[in-house]
Enzyme design. Structure first.
Site, PDB file in Angstrom:
ATOM      1  N   ALA A 177       0.869  -1.174   0.000  1.00  0.00           N
ATOM      2  CA  ALA A 177       0.000   0.000   0.000  1.00  0.00           C
ATOM      3  C   ALA A 177       0.907   1.225   0.000  1.00  0.00           C
ATOM      4  O   ALA A 177       2.071   1.145   0.412  1.00  0.00           O
ATOM      5  CB  ALA A 177      -0.882  -0.020   1.230  1.00  0.00           C
ATOM      6  N   GLY A 203       0.612  -4.990   0.831  1.00  0.00           N
ATOM      7  CA  GLY A 203      -0.594  -5.058  -0.007  1.00  0.00           C
ATOM      8  C   GLY A 203      -0.391  -5.829  -1.304  1.00  0.00           C
ATOM      9  O   GLY A 203      -1.351  -6.349  -1.872  1.00  0.00           O
ATOM     10  N   GLU A 218      -0.651  -9.382  -0.360  1.00  0.00           N
ATOM     11  CA  GLU A 218      -2.081  -9.577  -0.037  1.00  0.00           C
ATOM     12  C   GLU A 218      -2.933  -9.660  -1.303  1.00  0.00           C
ATOM     13  O   GLU A 218      -3.848 -10.464  -1.390  1.00  0.00           O
ATOM     14  CB  GLU A 218      -2.549  -8.425   0.859  1.00  0.00           C
ATOM     15  N   GLU A 230       4.626  -4.932   7.295  1.00  0.00           N
ATOM     16  CA  GLU A 230       3.846  -3.875   7.951  1.00  0.00           C
ATOM     17  C   GLU A 230       4.286  -3.541   9.370  1.00  0.00           C
ATOM     18  O   GLU A 230       4.320  -2.367   9.745  1.00  0.00           O
ATOM     19  CB  GLU A 230       2.358  -4.234   7.961  1.00  0.00           C
TER      20      GLU A 230
HETATM   21  N1  CAA Z   1       4.601   3.097  -0.891  1.00  0.00           N
HETATM   22  C1  CAA Z   1       4.998   4.245  -1.493  1.00  0.00           C
HETATM   23  N2  CAA Z   1       6.124   4.357  -2.224  1.00  0.00           N
HETATM   24  C2  CAA Z   1       6.874   3.265  -2.369  1.00  0.00           C
HETATM   25  C3  CAA Z   1       6.534   2.027  -1.782  1.00  0.00           C
HETATM   26  C4  CAA Z   1       5.325   1.968  -1.018  1.00  0.00           C
HETATM   27  N3  CAA Z   1       4.890   0.841  -0.456  1.00  0.00           N
HETATM   28  N4  CAA Z   1       7.485   1.124  -2.085  1.00  0.00           N
HETATM   29  C5  CAA Z   1       8.390   1.769  -2.848  1.00  0.00           C
HETATM   30  N5  CAA Z   1       8.033   3.059  -3.011  1.00  0.00           N
HETATM   31  C6  CAA Z   1       8.748   4.095  -3.761  1.00  0.00           C
HETATM   32  C7  CAA Z   1       9.981   4.562  -3.010  1.00  0.00           C
HETATM   33  O1  CAA Z   1       9.625   5.521  -2.026  1.00  0.00           O
HETATM   34  C8  CAA Z   1      10.799   5.130  -4.133  1.00  0.00           C
HETATM   35  O2  CAA Z   1      10.297   6.413  -4.464  1.00  0.00           O
HETATM   36  P1  CAA Z   1      11.322   7.628  -4.830  1.00  0.00           P
HETATM   37  O3  CAA Z   1      12.035   7.146  -6.068  1.00  0.00           O
HETATM   38  O4  CAA Z   1      10.403   8.776  -5.080  1.00  0.00           O
HETATM   39  O5  CAA Z   1      12.219   7.776  -3.652  1.00  0.00           O
HETATM   40  C9  CAA Z   1      10.481   4.200  -5.308  1.00  0.00           C
HETATM   41  O6  CAA Z   1       9.258   3.549  -4.961  1.00  0.00           O
HETATM   42  C10 CAA Z   1      11.536   3.141  -5.524  1.00  0.00           C
HETATM   43  O7  CAA Z   1      11.711   2.464  -4.304  1.00  0.00           O
HETATM   44  P2  CAA Z   1      13.161   2.226  -3.645  1.00  0.00           P
HETATM   45  O8  CAA Z   1      14.104   3.312  -4.026  1.00  0.00           O
HETATM   46  O9  CAA Z   1      12.951   2.000  -2.179  1.00  0.00           O
HETATM   47  O10 CAA Z   1      13.568   0.864  -4.384  1.00  0.00           O
HETATM   48  P3  CAA Z   1      14.580  -0.253  -3.852  1.00  0.00           P
HETATM   49  O11 CAA Z   1      14.803  -1.163  -4.990  1.00  0.00           O
HETATM   50  O12 CAA Z   1      15.759   0.351  -3.190  1.00  0.00           O
HETATM   51  O13 CAA Z   1      13.772  -1.034  -2.706  1.00  0.00           O
HETATM   52  C11 CAA Z   1      11.846  -2.136  -1.787  1.00  0.00           C
HETATM   53  C12 CAA Z   1      12.641  -1.781  -3.050  1.00  0.00           C
HETATM   54  C13 CAA Z   1      12.640  -3.089  -0.905  1.00  0.00           C
HETATM   55  C14 CAA Z   1      10.568  -2.819  -2.249  1.00  0.00           C
HETATM   56  C15 CAA Z   1      11.522  -0.861  -1.003  1.00  0.00           C
HETATM   57  O14 CAA Z   1      10.986   0.100  -1.899  1.00  0.00           O
HETATM   58  C16 CAA Z   1      10.531  -1.043   0.106  1.00  0.00           C
HETATM   59  O15 CAA Z   1      10.879  -1.562   1.152  1.00  0.00           O
HETATM   60  N6  CAA Z   1       9.281  -0.597  -0.098  1.00  0.00           N
HETATM   61  C17 CAA Z   1       8.236  -0.649   0.890  1.00  0.00           C
HETATM   62  C18 CAA Z   1       7.727  -2.058   1.102  1.00  0.00           C
HETATM   63  C19 CAA Z   1       6.703  -2.085   2.209  1.00  0.00           C
HETATM   64  O16 CAA Z   1       6.962  -1.809   3.344  1.00  0.00           O
HETATM   65  N7  CAA Z   1       5.456  -2.456   1.862  1.00  0.00           N
HETATM   66  C20 CAA Z   1       4.362  -2.530   2.770  1.00  0.00           C
HETATM   67  C21 CAA Z   1       3.567  -1.272   2.744  1.00  0.00           C
HETATM   68  S1  CAA Z   1       2.362  -1.181   4.009  1.00  0.00           S
HETATM   69  C22 CAA Z   1       1.048  -2.078   3.438  1.00  0.00           C
HETATM   70  O17 CAA Z   1       1.081  -2.656   2.371  1.00  0.00           O
HETATM   71  C23 CAA Z   1      -0.148  -2.061   4.322  1.00  0.00           C
HETATM   72  C24 CAA Z   1      -1.223  -2.983   3.983  1.00  0.00           C
HETATM   73  O18 CAA Z   1      -1.181  -4.171   4.243  1.00  0.00           O
HETATM   74  C25 CAA Z   1      -2.448  -2.513   3.371  1.00  0.00           C
END
Ligand code: CAA
Length: 259
Positions: free
Chosen positions: A65, A110, A113, A133
């Site tokens: 998400a 998400g 999920e 999360e």
């Molecule tokens: N939400 C918003 N933006 C996101 C995102 C997310 N979940 N995941 C990645 N992005 C964005 C980053 O902020 C980044 O944006 P900028 O270029 O503007 O800085 C862009 O996507 C590229 O991401 P990274 O530079 O971080 O890419 P990476 O290859 O270094 O890392 C990754 C990849 C390990 C997937 C890392 O992006 C990451 O950890 N992302 C978040 C994963 C996460 O925590 N997901 C769970 C979200 S909470 C949820 O989903 C709740 C629910 O159950 C409903």
């Protein structure tokens, strides 16, 4: 219909849904969730679509998400966001045609999920799965606490959710989270082949099987077997049952009509 964050294509009887926000690793904001809801409407109404494939553009399937949208939410807004995601994912899970997730990369939060709300999960060796999360101070909110335990068992689900560990496709396969792991260059081909194979069967029967499995898994065995008998009986009112059996007996190719 044109969408901002989703590309919709049709190949024969297969609907292909591509999440297309690669700069944000296809993170699900509320706009994308609403678009997906509209896409499901289209899939539901299109009688020529017998199976659906979901995939992501770029290096992610869906990285979760949208954290930037969630960061400033209050409790009521957070709850509404969770309800929206759960409603849309549940519609996909109960869609009257099979849905295959072709998981090309990160399927986190998400994204994991969403893949679990699909019927079949085929992943590239590059895919990674997890529910990160708790590391963000939240619980999985689009079905993770419920579907992961149902799919891989309480034991592994608790480990994955409590530790926020990210696992590779191979491990996801070993714990029963996904159906198949393939090389990245053949991912869509594999998903298309499976979708085509599904489409070659009687669509009404496939739809009734999906319903019987989904509903039966939530029932006691006697009620579930009764449900199965009703579905089985209903098949005998269809054109496709007559055609399928006739074609077998006449040793010829079948010609199903989804009726
Ligand atoms: N939400 C918003 N933006 C996101 C995102 C997310 N979940 N995941 C990645 N992005 C964005 C980053 O902020 C980044 O944006 P900028 O270029 O503007 O800085 C862009 O996507 C590229 O991401 P990274 O530079 O971080 O890419 P990476 O290859 O270094 O890392 C990754 C990849 C390990 C997937 C890392 O992006 C990451 O950890 N992302 C978040 C994963 C996460 O925590 N997901 C769970 C979200 S909470 C949820 O989903 C709740 C629910 O159950 C409903």
């Amino acid at each position: 219909m044109e969408f901002k964050n989703i590309i919709l294509e049709k190949d024969g009887n297969i609907g292909i849904v591509k999440f297309n926000r690669p700069k944000a690793l296809n993170a699900l904001n509320s706009e994308t969730l609403k678009e997906l809801d509209n896409v499901i409407d289209l899939m539901e109404k299109d009688n020529e679509i017998y199976a659906v494939i979901l995939t992501g553009e770029g290096k992610a399937f869906i990285a979760g998400a949208d954290i930037s949208e969630m960061e400033g939410l209050n409790a009521l807004e957070g709850r509404a966001f969770g309800i929206l995601g759960n409603k849309v994912f549940r519609r996909l899970e109960t869609l009257d045609k099979p849905v295959i997730a072709a998981i090309n990369g990160f399927a986190l939060g998400g994204g994991c999920e969403l893949s679990m709300a699909c019927d079949i999960r085929i992943a590239s060796v590059k895919a990674k799965f997890g529910q990160p999360e708790v590391g963000l101070g939240i619980t999985p909110g689009f079905g993770g606490t419920q579907r992961l335990a149902r799919l891989v068992g309480e034991c592994k689900a608790k480990e994955l959710i409590f530790t926020a560990n990210i696992i590779k496709a191979e491990e996801a396969f070993n714990i029963g989270l996904i159906n198949k792991v393939v090389e990245p260059e053949v991912l869509m081909e594999e998903a298309m082949n499976m979708a085509k194979q599904i489409c070659s069967n009687a669509p009404v029967a496939v739809k009734l099987c999906k319903e019987a499995i989904n509903k039966g898994m939530q029932m006691d065995i006697d009620s579930a077997l009764n449900y199965e008998s009703e579905a089985f009986g209903m098949c005998f009112s269809t054109y496709d049952q007559k055609e399928g059996m006739k074609a077998f007996l006449e040793k010829r190719d079948k010609n199903f009509k989804n009726m």
